[in-house]
Design an enzyme around this catalytic site. Sequence first.
Site, PDB file in Angstrom:
ATOM      1  N   ASP A   9       0.909  -1.479   0.436  1.00 33.28           N
ATOM      2  CA  ASP A   9       0.080   0.249  -0.005  1.00 33.28           C
ATOM      3  C   ASP A   9       1.019   1.759  -0.100  1.00 33.28           C
ATOM      4  O   ASP A   9       1.527   1.456   0.886  1.00 33.28           O
ATOM      5  CB  ASP A   9      -0.790   0.095   1.648  1.00 33.28           C
ATOM      6  CG  ASP A   9      -1.885   1.138   0.884  1.00 33.28           C
ATOM      7  OD1 ASP A   9      -2.230   1.770   0.064  1.00 33.28           O
ATOM      8  OD2 ASP A   9      -2.911   0.872   2.273  1.00 33.28           O
ATOM      9  N   ASP A 103      -3.442   2.695  -5.977  1.00 30.31           N
ATOM     10  CA  ASP A 103      -1.872   2.795  -5.271  1.00 30.31           C
ATOM     11  C   ASP A 103      -1.477   1.510  -4.355  1.00 30.31           C
ATOM     12  O   ASP A 103      -1.163   1.670  -3.311  1.00 30.31           O
ATOM     13  CB  ASP A 103      -1.708   3.718  -4.634  1.00 30.31           C
ATOM     14  CG  ASP A 103      -3.159   4.211  -3.312  1.00 30.31           C
ATOM     15  OD1 ASP A 103      -3.926   3.144  -3.669  1.00 30.31           O
ATOM     16  OD2 ASP A 103      -2.882   5.395  -2.478  1.00 30.31           O
ATOM     17  N   GLU A 104      -1.907   0.568  -4.408  1.00 32.82           N
ATOM     18  CA  GLU A 104      -2.511  -1.223  -3.627  1.00 32.82           C
ATOM     19  C   GLU A 104      -2.746  -2.547  -4.291  1.00 32.82           C
ATOM     20  O   GLU A 104      -3.351  -1.992  -4.862  1.00 32.82           O
ATOM     21  CB  GLU A 104      -3.052  -0.296  -2.216  1.00 32.82           C
ATOM     22  CG  GLU A 104      -4.933  -0.918  -2.651  1.00 32.82           C
ATOM     23  CD  GLU A 104      -5.851  -0.905  -1.386  1.00 32.82           C
ATOM     24  OE1 GLU A 104      -4.968  -1.520  -0.619  1.00 32.82           O
ATOM     25  OE2 GLU A 104      -6.445   0.046  -0.888  1.00 32.82           O
TER      26      GLU A 104
END
Length: 379
Positions: A9, A103-104
């Site tokens: 993350d 974003d993860e």
Amino acid sequence: MQRVIFHVDMDAFFASVEQREHPEYRGQPLIIGGLSGRGVVSTCSYEARKYGVHSAMPMERAKRLCPQGIFIPGSFPLYKEASQEVFAIFHAFSPVVEPLSIDEAFLDMTGMERLAKSPHDYAVRLKAAIREKTQLVASIGIAPNKFLAKIASDLEKPDGLVEVPADEAGIRAFLWPLPVSRIWGVGKKTEARLHLLHVQTVGDLAKLAPLKLRQNFGEKTAQQLRALSLGHDDRPVAPRGPQKSIGREITYPEDLRDPAIIKRQLRHLAEEVGWRLRRAGRKARTITLKCRRGDFHTWTRSKTLDRPTHFDDEIYATAKQLYHDLHPTGGIRLLGISGSNFDEAEELALFGEEKNEKKEKLYDVIDALKNKFGKNILK
């Protein structure tokens, strides 16, 4: 074989990308989101979080909490480009990557023991590669399943690295002291109901009588809660399939009431969706309209066409008819149009081939102008 799962993350991703691109933002309380009266915070830097600012907070409240903050609308193309950089590194470290958002992601590291001394060492190398190649920081959770890995990645942010033991005793020692709100699916309402049953921690939930859990939450939810309280999660890391819909929606700073303005907005949305479909090389057989009133009452209506399309005028005509049939009352807060049920094969209509060929050429010219001068060059 025991699974080894990473949940990676990126820390304050949008804000970190902005700070990377703009040195003057570094070390400053940076807040990104909608700047209108109805805007909300998309994300913020850790410097802003010290003032109580967090994502999904109304922007007006964020301004009151942190008046000295730097407020910007953000740049999604910039974040998308940075995301592509990060995911390229993910794929270099693991053959199986499941994106969760921009974003993860989950990375399956099972069977890759020969590449490093330990999963922890491999995670250190991954974090270093991300920092070196993108100047961004990631937090990683390592665990035998996705549920535990996601919890672990969030515990020591920013720049965290937490590994959950793979044995039952180690899992319980890690999981049971945590508040029950850490479990997926336990929102504020479920948490309040569990508190009434004297359940405060994950351990309390694990020790609650199964019958009492079923009586209060039903069979399916009770089974899910109990399994997660014991740290059980059998879901594999699954790479995403192709995109299933392409759309655009807008939340307006003031409710729309004028029918002429609403029609213009539907036309604008249809043009954008048509352009996005053509850029993706897709045709949509199903057009969906989303409409939200000022009191947040929301409708979605769909129509499946006889022939798939990526033409603005056909998308607009369908959305306009859906809106007319819906006939919502009161001011309109949000409008959205999307296309789905994609058909990439060319379909020939016996009596419309020449017309479609001319229309394709027309939109080729329109798209060429938009690509060169920007999507708003023609209306």
